[in-house]
Design an enzyme around this catalytic site. Structure first.
Site, PDB file in Angstrom:
ATOM      1  N   GLY A  29       0.824  -1.208   0.000  1.00 16.66           N
ATOM      2  CA  GLY A  29       0.000   0.000   0.000  1.00 16.66           C
ATOM      3  C   GLY A  29       0.850   1.247   0.000  1.00 16.66           C
ATOM      4  O   GLY A  29       2.060   1.173  -0.159  1.00 16.66           O
ATOM      5  N   ASN A  30       0.218   2.394   0.167  1.00 15.25           N
ATOM      6  CA  ASN A  30       0.967   3.653   0.238  1.00 15.25           C
ATOM      7  C   ASN A  30       0.320   4.583   1.261  1.00 15.25           C
ATOM      8  O   ASN A  30      -0.684   4.234   1.871  1.00 15.25           O
ATOM      9  CB  ASN A  30       1.055   4.300  -1.155  1.00 15.25           C
ATOM     10  N   ARG A  31       0.901   5.764   1.444  1.00  8.82           N
ATOM     11  CA  ARG A  31       0.506   6.642   2.538  1.00  8.82           C
ATOM     12  C   ARG A  31      -0.673   7.561   2.230  1.00  8.82           C
ATOM     13  O   ARG A  31      -0.973   8.465   3.005  1.00  8.82           O
ATOM     14  CB  ARG A  31       1.698   7.506   2.958  1.00  8.82           C
TER      15      ARG A  31
END
Ligand code: C5P
Length: 244
Positions: A29-31
């Protein structure tokens, strides 16, 4: 006034980051928090638009008065966008779409190596690797589809397309490349190396880049205010096509 200037319009906003599954319990995933996209959706709703919010998994409540389409992966986000694109007037892609996904998803939870045994992707040193493949570029593909000769065209009327670019360096140069590659009406470029701008923050400091080379430098402001500034610039693009 801004109130009602999107009445009768159908807009698609994508938000949040995608999750690319590794196994049943893990993902890449990412932020991205989804705040920018949710602000865009709420602002468009307040101006009278029918809003379809295609969102990755985020910790935000569903906004009222908005059609929420939850997705997890980039491929699901692409499918959802394609499902609604035909009668949309605007697509704003604020989602942080994963560029890569695991080539395969393990059907069972991947176990750490028990002494001696070596599983798939695992080395003797206890290293583990995951093979990644590239995800389709949703905006990039649309540029191709919309440019195709009429026979191949979907039923899209002119669709105003806005993209985002989160960069940690060479902001303008990278943003200009994306603007051209994805053939956008404009691109919102975000310096995510600033602590007050980008992923997870309440405020954003953005540049707007246009196809004709113009650049607008907006001051630091709340994401809700950035959303209003963005819709202010989309609305005139809509009236131009109405007259044509
Ligand atoms: O190339 P990059 O991912 O930095 O471009 C960002 C813009 O392109 C964003 O608007 C993002 O939502 C969109 N994008 C996309 N499909 C992808 C990756 C990004 O439409 N696979």
């Amino acid at each position: 006034g801004r109130r009602g200037d999107l009445a009768g319009r159908r807009v698609i906003v994508t938000a949040g980051g995608t999750h690319e599954p590794i196994d049943p319990v893990r993902y890449i995933g990412n932020r991205s928090s989804g705040k920018m996209g949710y602000s865009l959706a709420e602002e468009a709703r307040d101006r009278g638009a029918h809003v379809i919010l295609v969102t990755g998994p985020v910790a935000l409540p569903d906004p009222y008065g908005v059609e929420v389409q939850p997705v997890e992966t980039a491929l699901q986000m692409r499918d959802a966008v394609h499902r609604f694109i035909a009668d949309a007037d605007v697509l704003i892609m604020s989602a942080a779409v994963a560029d890569f996904r695991p080539a395969t998803q393990a059907t069972q939870k991947i176990k750490k190596r028990s002494s001696g045994a070596q599983g798939r992707g695992q080395s003797e040193e206890g290293e583990f690797s995951i093979e990644l493949v590239q995800n389709p570029d949703i905006l990039g593909e649309l540029a191709q589809i919309l440019n195709a000769p009429p026979a191949q065209k979907t039923t899209c009327q002119r669709l105003v397309r806005v993209g985002f670019a989160a960069e940690t360096e060479h902001l303008v140069a990278h943003a200009q490349t994306k603007l051209q590659q994805k053939q956008l009406d404009f691109l919102v470029a975000n310096d995510v190396s600033r602590s007050d701008s980008g992923f997870g923050t309440e405020t954003n400091k953005v540049l707007l880049l246009y196809a004709d080379g113009r650049i607008e430098d907006l001051p630091l402001m709340s994401k809700a205010s950035v959303a209003a500034e963005i819709w202010d610039r989309v609305v005139p693009l809509l009236s131009v096509q109405e007259q044509g």
